[in-house]
Design a protein around this motif. Structure first.
Motif, PDB file in Angstrom:
ATOM      1  N   ARG A  14       0.814  -1.214   0.000  1.00 63.26           N
ATOM      2  CA  ARG A  14       0.000   0.000   0.000  1.00 63.26           C
ATOM      3  C   ARG A  14       0.851   1.270   0.000  1.00 63.26           C
ATOM      4  NH1 ARG A  14      -5.258  -1.415   0.752  1.00 63.26           N
ATOM      5  NH2 ARG A  14      -5.612  -3.547   1.497  1.00 63.26           N
ATOM      6  N   ALA A  15       0.222   2.364  -0.423  1.00 63.32           N
ATOM      7  CA  ALA A  15       0.916   3.644  -0.517  1.00 63.32           C
ATOM      8  C   ALA A  15       1.191   4.240   0.853  1.00 63.32           C
ATOM      9  CB  ALA A  15       0.098   4.627  -1.351  1.00 63.32           C
ATOM     10  N   GLU A  16       0.345   3.903   1.827  1.00 67.74           N
ATOM     11  CA  GLU A  16       0.473   4.454   3.171  1.00 67.74           C
ATOM     12  C   GLU A  16       0.201   3.360   4.198  1.00 67.74           C
ATOM     13  OE1 GLU A  16      -2.339   7.621   3.251  1.00 67.74           O
ATOM     14  OE2 GLU A  16      -1.209   8.885   1.872  1.00 67.74           O
ATOM     15  N   THR A  17       0.399   3.695   5.471  1.00 69.82           N
ATOM     16  CA  THR A  17       0.275   2.729   6.554  1.00 69.82           C
ATOM     17  C   THR A  17      -1.179   2.628   7.019  1.00 69.82           C
ATOM     18  OG1 THR A  17       0.819   4.460   8.148  1.00 69.82           O
ATOM     19  CG2 THR A  17       2.631   3.108   7.324  1.00 69.82           C
ATOM     20  N   SER A  18      -2.028   2.143   6.128  1.00 71.44           N
ATOM     21  CA  SER A  18      -3.444   1.980   6.449  1.00 71.44           C
ATOM     22  C   SER A  18      -4.042   0.931   5.532  1.00 71.44           C
ATOM     23  CB  SER A  18      -4.196   3.310   6.272  1.00 71.44           C
ATOM     24  OG  SER A  18      -5.602   3.101   6.317  1.00 71.44           O
ATOM     25  N   THR A  25       1.096  -2.014  -5.536  1.00 75.22           N
ATOM     26  CA  THR A  25       1.515  -3.235  -6.209  1.00 75.22           C
ATOM     27  C   THR A  25       1.215  -4.398  -5.275  1.00 75.22           C
ATOM     28  OG1 THR A  25       3.270  -4.281  -7.527  1.00 75.22           O
ATOM     29  CG2 THR A  25       3.928  -3.308  -5.418  1.00 75.22           C
ATOM     30  N   GLN A  26       1.627  -5.597  -5.668  1.00 74.90           N
ATOM     31  CA  GLN A  26       1.391  -6.775  -4.846  1.00 74.90           C
ATOM     32  C   GLN A  26       2.682  -7.567  -4.679  1.00 74.90           C
ATOM     33  OE1 GLN A  26      -1.777  -8.613  -7.171  1.00 74.90           O
ATOM     34  NE2 GLN A  26      -3.303  -7.967  -5.671  1.00 74.90           N
ATOM     35  N   ASN A  41       2.805  -0.936  13.220  1.00 75.27           N
ATOM     36  CA  ASN A  41       2.652  -2.323  12.779  1.00 75.27           C
ATOM     37  C   ASN A  41       2.853  -2.499  11.281  1.00 75.27           C
ATOM     38  OD1 ASN A  41       2.112  -3.299  15.363  1.00 75.27           O
ATOM     39  ND2 ASN A  41      -0.095  -2.884  15.172  1.00 75.27           N
ATOM     40  N   TRP A  42       3.464  -1.513  10.630  1.00 72.77           N
ATOM     41  CA  TRP A  42       3.638  -1.567   9.183  1.00 72.77           C
ATOM     42  C   TRP A  42       5.115  -1.631   8.819  1.00 72.77           C
ATOM     43  CZ3 TRP A  42      -0.407  -1.842   5.713  1.00 72.77           C
ATOM     44  CH2 TRP A  42      -1.685  -1.695   6.277  1.00 72.77           C
ATOM     45  N   ARG A  43       5.385  -2.320   7.710  1.00 70.53           N
ATOM     46  CA  ARG A  43       6.743  -2.443   7.189  1.00 70.53           C
ATOM     47  C   ARG A  43       6.760  -1.945   5.744  1.00 70.53           C
ATOM     48  NH1 ARG A  43       6.592  -3.172  11.742  1.00 70.53           N
ATOM     49  NH2 ARG A  43       7.409  -4.887  13.034  1.00 70.53           N
ATOM     50  N   CYS A  44       7.713  -1.084   5.414  1.00 69.69           N
ATOM     51  CA  CYS A  44       7.879  -0.620   4.038  1.00 69.69           C
ATOM     52  C   CYS A  44       8.864  -1.541   3.338  1.00 69.69           C
ATOM     53  CB  CYS A  44       8.377   0.818   3.997  1.00 69.69           C
ATOM     54  SG  CYS A  44       8.510   1.484   2.311  1.00 69.69           S
ATOM     55  N   LEU A  45       8.409  -2.154   2.258  1.00 67.42           N
ATOM     56  CA  LEU A  45       9.221  -3.117   1.528  1.00 67.42           C
ATOM     57  C   LEU A  45       9.771  -2.503   0.246  1.00 67.42           C
ATOM     58  CD1 LEU A  45       6.824  -6.223   1.568  1.00 67.42           C
ATOM     59  CD2 LEU A  45       8.220  -5.292   3.428  1.00 67.42           C
ATOM     60  N   ALA A  48      12.838  -7.102  -4.382  1.00 68.64           N
ATOM     61  CA  ALA A  48      14.118  -7.444  -5.009  1.00 68.64           C
ATOM     62  C   ALA A  48      13.988  -7.530  -6.522  1.00 68.64           C
ATOM     63  CB  ALA A  48      14.634  -8.773  -4.451  1.00 68.64           C
ATOM     64  N   THR A  49      12.779  -7.760  -7.020  1.00 75.44           N
ATOM     65  CA  THR A  49      12.577  -7.967  -8.460  1.00 75.44           C
ATOM     66  C   THR A  49      12.639  -6.669  -9.246  1.00 75.44           C
ATOM     67  OG1 THR A  49      10.205  -7.942  -7.977  1.00 75.44           O
ATOM     68  CG2 THR A  49      11.261 -10.092  -8.245  1.00 75.44           C
ATOM     69  N   ASP A  50      11.892  -5.656  -8.821  1.00 77.80           N
ATOM     70  CA  ASP A  50      11.805  -4.418  -9.610  1.00 77.80           C
ATOM     71  C   ASP A  50      12.058  -3.149  -8.810  1.00 77.80           C
ATOM     72  OD1 ASP A  50       9.475  -4.135  -8.115  1.00 77.80           O
ATOM     73  OD2 ASP A  50       8.139  -4.646  -9.763  1.00 77.80           O
ATOM     74  N   GLY A  51      12.425  -3.297  -7.529  1.00 82.60           N
ATOM     75  CA  GLY A  51      12.743  -2.137  -6.701  1.00 82.60           C
ATOM     76  C   GLY A  51      11.547  -1.342  -6.236  1.00 82.60           C
ATOM     77  N   TYR A  52      10.330  -1.822  -6.503  1.00 76.91           N
ATOM     78  CA  TYR A  52       9.125  -1.081  -6.132  1.00 76.91           C
ATOM     79  C   TYR A  52       8.942  -1.094  -4.618  1.00 76.91           C
ATOM     80  CZ  TYR A  52       5.118   1.192  -8.314  1.00 76.91           C
ATOM     81  OH  TYR A  52       4.228   2.115  -8.799  1.00 76.91           O
ATOM     82  N   ARG A  53       8.403  -0.004  -4.084  1.00 74.36           N
ATOM     83  CA  ARG A  53       8.215   0.115  -2.638  1.00 74.36           C
ATOM     84  C   ARG A  53       6.739   0.230  -2.272  1.00 74.36           C
ATOM     85  NH1 ARG A  53      12.962   3.771   0.220  1.00 74.36           N
ATOM     86  NH2 ARG A  53      14.736   2.600  -0.629  1.00 74.36           N
ATOM     87  N   GLY A  54       6.401  -0.285  -1.111  1.00 75.48           N
ATOM     88  CA  GLY A  54       5.050  -0.178  -0.581  1.00 75.48           C
ATOM     89  C   GLY A  54       5.005  -0.743   0.824  1.00 75.48           C
TER      90      GLY A  54
END
Length: 258
Positions: A14-18, A25-26, A41-45, A48-54
């Motif tokens: 998700r874009a934000e912690t909610s 993305t998934q 309780n949120w983790r920003c990932l 490894a495949t495309d560098g996308y964050r969420g």
């Protein structure tokens, strides 16, 4: 630094912690990531495949060792090809969809940290050479998948998630978003010169690339618009016969060389 791996069929990032925040993305089964930030309780990932964050809920985080993560990143992994199949973890069967990653697959098992999980079904080897016809055959497996903003799975997929998954299964890693994908490949100057497997990109009224699809034979295109579907393609863009109008304005066509 913390690292992890997707251990569910699919998890929303998700874009934000909610839980109400936009899905950007998934995270697919078997896909590794780095945890780059934490907030409650949120983790920003960062994938490894495309560098996308969420952001994901911490309950969806399955840690792996740094050694495993680095080995994962240095290895090309097999991908699942069946629409749905299962991974056996003890007495539990985990459902996974087409395009899921099968880390360190040995023909019968995958490995997550030191645990070996059994898998059956159709698998694409990471070093398999794919022709345009084979790429189109893979694309046809996605027909009728429902549209989902930020999706890249059988349970919901968006336009760039669709193209990224098809090309990824065939051994070519595209970026996540359509405008990023448009930076890859060689330009095809006329729609009449397009070949099956080319990527066609479409822009909004402001000129920003917002849509992408895979060119088929006979000036047709397969793309995710409401569902993964086939429509007519010409120099103007995509013509939807059901709606009797153009839905997307053609911007550029690119050819990817494997």
């Amino acid at each position: 630094m913390d690292y992890g791996i997707g251990m569910l069929s699919v998890a929303p990032m998700r874009a934000e912690t909610s839980d109400r925040a936009e899905i950007v993305t998934q995270l697919l089964f078997g896909e590794c990531y780095e945890v780059v930030a934490q907030e409650g309780n949120w983790r920003c990932l960062q994938l490894a495949t495309d560098g996308y964050r969420g952001w994901i809920d911490f309950k969806l985080h399955t840690p792996v060792s740094e050694e495993y993560y680095k080995a994962w990143c240095q290895t090309k992994h097999s991908r699942s090809l069946d629409l749905l199949q299962t991974v056996q973890q003890g007495e539990v069967q985990i459902p996974i969809g087409i395009g899921s990653y099968l880390p360190f697959f040995d023909g019968q098992h995958i490995r997550v940290n030191e645990e070996r999980l059994a898998i059956t079904g159709t698998v694409v080897a990471p070093d398999a050479t794919q022709t345009p016809d084979e790429l189109i055959a893979v694309a046809h497996r996605f027909l009728k998948f429902p549209y989902l903003w930020g999706g890249k799975s059988v349970f919901g997929i968006d336009c760039s998630g669709f193209t990224q998954q098809v090309f990824g299964i065939c051994g070519y890693q595209l970026p996540r978003d359509a405008y990023q994908q448009a930076l890859h490949g060689e330009e095809v100057h006329f729609v009449t010169q397009a070949q099956p497997g080319d990527l066609a990109f479409f822009s909004n009224p402001e000129g920003r690339i917002t849509h992408v699809g895979i060119v088929l034979e006979g000036q047709q295109i397969m793309h995710a618009h409401g569902e993964v579907r086939v429509d007519k393609l010409d120099h103007n863009g995509i013509y939807n016969a059901n709606l009797k109008r153009y839905t997307h304005n053609l911007r550029i066509i690119k050819r990817i060389s494997f």
